[in-house]
Design a protein around this motif. Sequence first.
Motif, PDB file in Angstrom:
ATOM      1  N   SER A 141      16.872  54.571  72.672  1.00 33.70           N
ATOM      2  CA  SER A 141      17.401  55.697  72.776  1.00 33.70           C
ATOM      3  C   SER A 141      17.412  56.289  73.581  1.00 33.70           C
ATOM      4  O   SER A 141      15.850  56.721  73.133  1.00 33.70           O
ATOM      5  CB  SER A 141      17.774  55.758  71.524  1.00 33.70           C
ATOM      6  OG  SER A 141      18.999  56.985  71.450  1.00 33.70           O
ATOM      7  N   LEU A 142      18.075  56.667  74.175  1.00 32.84           N
ATOM      8  CA  LEU A 142      17.703  57.766  75.290  1.00 32.84           C
ATOM      9  C   LEU A 142      18.823  58.031  75.857  1.00 32.84           C
ATOM     10  O   LEU A 142      19.664  57.914  75.981  1.00 32.84           O
ATOM     11  CB  LEU A 142      16.955  57.017  77.201  1.00 32.84           C
ATOM     12  CG  LEU A 142      15.495  56.311  77.157  1.00 32.84           C
ATOM     13  CD1 LEU A 142      15.561  55.745  78.508  1.00 32.84           C
ATOM     14  CD2 LEU A 142      14.751  57.520  76.958  1.00 32.84           C
ATOM     15  N   ASP A 143      18.983  59.542  76.699  1.00 32.93           N
ATOM     16  CA  ASP A 143      20.189  60.393  76.326  1.00 32.93           C
ATOM     17  C   ASP A 143      19.131  61.056  78.310  1.00 32.93           C
ATOM     18  O   ASP A 143      18.815  61.842  78.209  1.00 32.93           O
ATOM     19  CB  ASP A 143      20.386  61.640  75.856  1.00 32.93           C
ATOM     20  CG  ASP A 143      21.866  61.857  76.147  1.00 32.93           C
ATOM     21  OD1 ASP A 143      22.874  61.646  77.176  1.00 32.93           O
ATOM     22  OD2 ASP A 143      22.480  63.503  75.548  1.00 32.93           O
ATOM     23  N   ILE A 144      20.157  60.085  79.113  1.00 31.87           N
ATOM     24  CA  ILE A 144      20.308  60.332  80.340  1.00 31.87           C
ATOM     25  C   ILE A 144      21.451  61.312  80.970  1.00 31.87           C
ATOM     26  O   ILE A 144      22.553  60.824  81.746  1.00 31.87           O
ATOM     27  CB  ILE A 144      19.750  59.143  81.718  1.00 31.87           C
ATOM     28  CG1 ILE A 144      18.742  58.375  80.452  1.00 31.87           C
ATOM     29  CG2 ILE A 144      19.165  58.992  82.513  1.00 31.87           C
ATOM     30  CD1 ILE A 144      18.976  56.478  81.000  1.00 31.87           C
ATOM     31  N   LYS A 172      24.423  58.235  77.732  1.00 27.03           N
ATOM     32  CA  LYS A 172      22.763  57.591  76.668  1.00 27.03           C
ATOM     33  C   LYS A 172      23.272  55.796  76.628  1.00 27.03           C
ATOM     34  O   LYS A 172      24.299  54.878  76.703  1.00 27.03           O
ATOM     35  CB  LYS A 172      23.855  58.532  75.401  1.00 27.03           C
ATOM     36  CG  LYS A 172      22.828  57.397  73.865  1.00 27.03           C
ATOM     37  CD  LYS A 172      23.584  58.797  73.093  1.00 27.03           C
ATOM     38  CE  LYS A 172      22.597  58.757  72.053  1.00 27.03           C
ATOM     39  NZ  LYS A 172      21.258  59.319  71.376  1.00 27.03           N
ATOM     40  N   LEU A 173      22.220  56.236  76.328  1.00 21.92           N
ATOM     41  CA  LEU A 173      21.580  54.805  76.081  1.00 21.92           C
ATOM     42  C   LEU A 173      20.901  53.987  74.702  1.00 21.92           C
ATOM     43  O   LEU A 173      20.236  54.221  74.681  1.00 21.92           O
ATOM     44  CB  LEU A 173      20.460  54.423  77.516  1.00 21.92           C
ATOM     45  CG  LEU A 173      20.821  53.847  78.445  1.00 21.92           C
ATOM     46  CD1 LEU A 173      19.971  53.294  79.687  1.00 21.92           C
ATOM     47  CD2 LEU A 173      22.205  52.333  79.147  1.00 21.92           C
ATOM     48  N   LEU A 202      12.786  54.631  82.735  1.00 17.08           N
ATOM     49  CA  LEU A 202      14.443  54.667  82.970  1.00 17.08           C
ATOM     50  C   LEU A 202      15.045  56.131  83.419  1.00 17.08           C
ATOM     51  O   LEU A 202      16.106  56.566  84.035  1.00 17.08           O
ATOM     52  CB  LEU A 202      14.717  54.021  81.620  1.00 17.08           C
ATOM     53  CG  LEU A 202      14.609  53.109  81.407  1.00 17.08           C
ATOM     54  CD1 LEU A 202      15.072  52.817  79.879  1.00 17.08           C
ATOM     55  CD2 LEU A 202      15.239  51.978  82.463  1.00 17.08           C
ATOM     56  N   LEU A 203      14.401  56.959  82.337  1.00 14.36           N
ATOM     57  CA  LEU A 203      15.085  58.791  82.621  1.00 14.36           C
ATOM     58  C   LEU A 203      15.419  59.300  84.220  1.00 14.36           C
ATOM     59  O   LEU A 203      15.995  60.091  84.530  1.00 14.36           O
ATOM     60  CB  LEU A 203      14.238  59.788  81.551  1.00 14.36           C
ATOM     61  CG  LEU A 203      14.356  60.778  81.698  1.00 14.36           C
ATOM     62  CD1 LEU A 203      16.367  60.955  81.400  1.00 14.36           C
ATOM     63  CD2 LEU A 203      13.900  61.331  79.892  1.00 14.36           C
ATOM     64  N   GLY A 262       8.646  46.950  82.435  1.00  6.38           N
ATOM     65  CA  GLY A 262       7.611  48.091  82.381  1.00  6.38           C
ATOM     66  C   GLY A 262       8.956  49.797  81.774  1.00  6.38           C
ATOM     67  O   GLY A 262       8.305  50.742  81.361  1.00  6.38           O
ATOM     68  N   LEU A 263      10.126  48.941  82.178  1.00  5.34           N
ATOM     69  CA  LEU A 263      10.752  50.770  82.344  1.00  5.34           C
ATOM     70  C   LEU A 263      10.804  50.525  80.960  1.00  5.34           C
ATOM     71  O   LEU A 263      11.543  51.561  79.937  1.00  5.34           O
ATOM     72  CB  LEU A 263      11.944  49.867  82.786  1.00  5.34           C
ATOM     73  CG  LEU A 263      12.262  49.884  84.593  1.00  5.34           C
ATOM     74  CD1 LEU A 263      13.428  49.658  85.406  1.00  5.34           C
ATOM     75  CD2 LEU A 263      12.062  51.395  84.707  1.00  5.34           C
TER      76      LEU A 263
END
Length: 156
Positions: A3-6, A11-12, A150-151, A142-143
Motif C-alpha cells: 500500500s502506497l499513497d503516491i 493510492k496503490l 515506486l514512490l 525490485g520496485l
Amino acid sequence: MISLDIPGFGKLEIEHLVLDYNGTLALDGNLIPGVGRLIKELAEDITVHVLTADTLGQCEEELSGLPVTIHIISGSPEDRSKLDYVESLGCERCACIGNGRNDRLMLKYAALGIAVSGAECMSTKAARVADIVAADISNALGLFTHPVRLLTTLRN
C-alpha cells in the motif's frame, strides 16, 4: 498487500502481481537467474500470478516449487485473455509486468503497469501504455521489494 499513497499518482493497494512468463520472467523458456528468489520474497506480501501461452512448454517445470499461480492462456487474442484474467482479480488491486504486445491491455488497465526490456526486448505498444519501463525483470521486481522506489518513480 503493498500500500502506497503516491502524490500526483494516487493510492496503490496492490494485492496481486501478475507476470508474463516468456520474455519477462524467462528467456527462451528458461527462468532468468535470480528471479525465483525475488518471487519468493514478494509472495510473502502479495499473491503472484504468472500468465503464459507457454509457447515453449517449460513454464510449469521452471516455476515448480515457487509460490505462484500459473494460468495458461488459450484464448485468442492473447492480449484480451490476459486482461480477462486481470479483470477477474480486480484491475484496481493488480500490478502487471510484461514485455510483449500481448501484455499491453493488462499493463494499461491494471492499477500499475510495468513494461520490461530484456534480452527479448520490449514491444513499443507495451511501453506506451505502461506506467513504468524497467531495464529488466530484476529492476521491475525490485520496485516491490523496495516500494519506496515506486514512490520516487511515480510521484509528481
